[in-house]
Design an enzyme around this catalytic site. Structure first.
Site, PDB file in Angstrom:
ATOM      1  N   LYS A   1      -3.878  20.133 -12.167  1.00  0.00           N
ATOM      2  CA  LYS A   1      -3.910  20.626 -12.615  1.00  0.00           C
ATOM      3  C   LYS A   1      -4.048  22.397 -13.087  1.00  0.00           C
ATOM      4  O   LYS A   1      -4.012  23.212 -11.961  1.00  0.00           O
ATOM      5  CB  LYS A   1      -5.304  19.980 -13.432  1.00  0.00           C
ATOM      6  CG  LYS A   1      -6.758  20.169 -12.686  1.00  0.00           C
ATOM      7  CD  LYS A   1      -7.940  19.744 -13.666  1.00  0.00           C
ATOM      8  CE  LYS A   1      -8.833  20.276 -12.748  1.00  0.00           C
ATOM      9  NZ  LYS A   1      -9.924  19.757 -14.114  1.00  0.00           N
TER      10      LYS A   1
ATOM     11  N   ARG B   1      -4.989  18.634  -4.131  1.00  0.00           N
ATOM     12  CA  ARG B   1      -4.851  17.443  -3.734  1.00  0.00           C
ATOM     13  C   ARG B   1      -4.993  16.206  -4.419  1.00  0.00           C
ATOM     14  O   ARG B   1      -5.142  16.063  -5.616  1.00  0.00           O
ATOM     15  CB  ARG B   1      -6.830  17.552  -3.807  1.00  0.00           C
ATOM     16  CG  ARG B   1      -7.432  17.909  -1.962  1.00  0.00           C
ATOM     17  CD  ARG B   1      -9.212  17.307  -2.670  1.00  0.00           C
ATOM     18  NE  ARG B   1      -9.547  18.719  -3.427  1.00  0.00           N
ATOM     19  CZ  ARG B   1     -10.790  18.188  -3.454  1.00  0.00           C
ATOM     20  NH1 ARG B   1     -11.671  18.086  -2.300  1.00  0.00           N
ATOM     21  NH2 ARG B   1     -11.597  19.062  -4.479  1.00  0.00           N
TER      22      ARG B   1
ATOM     23  N   LYS C   1     -19.947   5.962 -10.972  1.00  0.00           N
ATOM     24  CA  LYS C   1     -19.384   6.840 -10.985  1.00  0.00           C
ATOM     25  C   LYS C   1     -17.707   6.720 -10.163  1.00  0.00           C
ATOM     26  O   LYS C   1     -17.060   6.983 -11.462  1.00  0.00           O
ATOM     27  CB  LYS C   1     -20.028   8.253  -9.548  1.00  0.00           C
ATOM     28  CG  LYS C   1     -18.130   9.178  -9.400  1.00  0.00           C
ATOM     29  CD  LYS C   1     -19.329  10.159  -8.564  1.00  0.00           C
ATOM     30  CE  LYS C   1     -18.325  11.559  -8.099  1.00  0.00           C
ATOM     31  NZ  LYS C   1     -16.541  10.655  -7.375  1.00  0.00           N
TER      32      LYS C   1
ATOM     33  N   PHE D   1      -8.092  11.520 -22.283  1.00  0.00           N
ATOM     34  CA  PHE D   1      -7.067  10.879 -21.678  1.00  0.00           C
ATOM     35  C   PHE D   1      -6.204   9.977 -22.104  1.00  0.00           C
ATOM     36  O   PHE D   1      -6.011   9.438 -21.076  1.00  0.00           O
ATOM     37  CB  PHE D   1      -8.120  10.604 -20.244  1.00  0.00           C
ATOM     38  CG  PHE D   1      -9.280  11.393 -19.464  1.00  0.00           C
ATOM     39  CD1 PHE D   1      -8.378  11.444 -18.485  1.00  0.00           C
ATOM     40  CD2 PHE D   1     -10.527  11.270 -20.011  1.00  0.00           C
ATOM     41  CE1 PHE D   1      -9.207  12.400 -17.661  1.00  0.00           C
ATOM     42  CE2 PHE D   1     -11.361  12.825 -19.852  1.00  0.00           C
ATOM     43  CZ  PHE D   1     -11.267  13.115 -18.596  1.00  0.00           C
ATOM     44  N   LEU D   2      -5.631  10.976 -22.731  1.00  0.00           N
ATOM     45  CA  LEU D   2      -4.144   9.680 -23.474  1.00  0.00           C
ATOM     46  C   LEU D   2      -3.258  11.334 -23.351  1.00  0.00           C
ATOM     47  O   LEU D   2      -1.741  11.060 -24.325  1.00  0.00           O
ATOM     48  CB  LEU D   2      -4.783   9.945 -25.393  1.00  0.00           C
ATOM     49  CG  LEU D   2      -5.566   8.277 -25.038  1.00  0.00           C
ATOM     50  CD1 LEU D   2      -6.160   7.831 -26.138  1.00  0.00           C
ATOM     51  CD2 LEU D   2      -5.265   6.861 -24.284  1.00  0.00           C
ATOM     52  N   HIS D   3      -3.317  12.045 -22.312  1.00  0.00           N
ATOM     53  CA  HIS D   3      -2.030  12.182 -22.647  1.00  0.00           C
ATOM     54  C   HIS D   3      -1.342  12.517 -21.476  1.00  0.00           C
ATOM     55  O   HIS D   3      -1.835  12.160 -20.277  1.00  0.00           O
ATOM     56  CB  HIS D   3      -2.361  13.955 -22.298  1.00  0.00           C
ATOM     57  CG  HIS D   3      -0.693  15.080 -22.516  1.00  0.00           C
ATOM     58  ND1 HIS D   3      -0.461  15.990 -23.546  1.00  0.00           N
ATOM     59  CD2 HIS D   3      -0.531  15.695 -21.695  1.00  0.00           C
ATOM     60  CE1 HIS D   3      -0.025  16.586 -24.005  1.00  0.00           C
ATOM     61  NE2 HIS D   3       0.774  16.278 -22.683  1.00  0.00           N
ATOM     62  N   PRO D   4       0.434  11.757 -21.791  1.00  0.00           N
ATOM     63  CA  PRO D   4       1.061  11.521 -20.427  1.00  0.00           C
ATOM     64  C   PRO D   4       1.692  12.576 -19.723  1.00  0.00           C
ATOM     65  O   PRO D   4       1.760  13.184 -20.204  1.00  0.00           O
ATOM     66  CB  PRO D   4       2.103  10.231 -21.091  1.00  0.00           C
ATOM     67  CG  PRO D   4       2.130  11.542 -22.732  1.00  0.00           C
ATOM     68  CD  PRO D   4       0.852  11.606 -23.055  1.00  0.00           C
ATOM     69  N   GLY D   5       2.079  12.102 -18.654  1.00  0.00           N
ATOM     70  CA  GLY D   5       2.469  13.117 -17.112  1.00  0.00           C
ATOM     71  C   GLY D   5       3.031  12.298 -16.341  1.00  0.00           C
ATOM     72  O   GLY D   5       3.323  10.967 -16.202  1.00  0.00           O
TER      73      GLY D   5
ATOM     74  N   CYS E   1     -10.743  13.920  -6.966  1.00  0.00           N
ATOM     75  CA  CYS E   1     -11.833  12.413  -7.643  1.00  0.00           C
ATOM     76  C   CYS E   1     -11.059  10.913  -7.712  1.00  0.00           C
ATOM     77  O   CYS E   1     -11.239  10.309  -7.613  1.00  0.00           O
ATOM     78  CB  CYS E   1     -12.370  12.527  -9.577  1.00  0.00           C
ATOM     79  SG  CYS E   1     -13.722  13.939  -8.474  1.00  0.00           S
TER      80      CYS E   1
END
Length: 239
Positions: A120, A127, A3, A48-52, A59
């Site tokens: 999100k 958190r 994990k 998981f390829l979106h910038p921010g 987690c």
């Protein structure tokens, strides 16, 4: 261990595309084109390829730090992951600096409207949300901060003092000098831009989730800053 390793890998992927986004801004490229292109490679994938503004939540921050500590305790340090953790922490502070720059380099006596506080959409989870680093930095810079989140207001009030919590998105914008989108809630994707412009003291938006298109914002008369995308038509839109 599985994990920890899985979540750490995904955190590294997010951090990678965030760094590529910074490079795209310098090079005049569009990070979404880059992400789409590399995502076509099945070895990489599109997720998981979106910038921010950096990863958060329950987690990724916890598991990356746990893996780093485990590796150090066993005298097998993971330098890549240590760097990921460091870059992510610095990125949130850099996003605050981006908002300050959009307001002309100073927030003294100015108002910042914040849309989104949770890490999100579709959750009240605060958190390690980017807002927990960004909002205090704006307050320290002298801003009045007005914020709204559809779900996380009660949780945010326990963690963020000194800001005005508003009843809806438009209430945050009254007299605001800059509007910053921190969380990509669906209701923020369809704002009445004409109304937004009327409410704000200046039509300046910092979109840290890239939910609007630069061309549309240019046509609507906004000074618009997003992550890893060029300004259209050869016109300067970045503050």
């Amino acid at each position: 261990m599985i994990k920890y390793a899985a979540n750490t890998f995904l955190a590294a992927k997010i951090t990678f595309i965030n760094e590529v986004a910074d490079l795209c801004e310098k090079a005049g490229a569009d990070v979404h084109d880059v992400a789409k292109g590399i995502g076509l490679d099945n070895r990489i994938g599109r997720k998981f390829l979106h910038p921010g503004p950096g990863y958060g939540g329950s987690c990724f921050p916890k598991d990356t730090l746990a893996l780093v500590r485990t590796a150090r305790d066993l005298d097998s340090p993971l330098r890549i992951i240590e760097t990921v953790v460091d870059i992510n922490a610095k990125r949130k502070k850099a996003m605050a600096e981006r908002i300050i720059a959009a307001a002309g380099g100073s927030l003294a006596g100015k108002t910042v409207a914040i849309l989104g506080l949770a890490f999100k959409p579709n959750t009240d989870d605060m958190r390690d949300a980017p807002a927990l680093d960004i909002v205090p930095a704006l307050l320290e810079a002298g801003a009045e901060v007005r914020a709204f989140d559809p779900e996380s207001m009660d949780e945010a009030k326990k963690l963020l003092d000194g800001i005005t919590y508003c009843d809806n998105a438009y209430d945050t914008m009254e007299g605001a000098d800059v509007l910053a989108i921190l969380t990509e809630w669906n209701e923020f994707r369809s704002l009445d831009l004409a109304r937004v412009k009327r409410l704000m003291a200046a039509p300046v938006m910092v979109d840290l989730r890239n939910i609007y298109e630069p061309e549309m914002m240019a046509d609507a008369g906004f000074t618009y800053s997003s992550v890893g995308r060029p300004w259209p038509y050869g016109r300067k839109g970045e503050a």
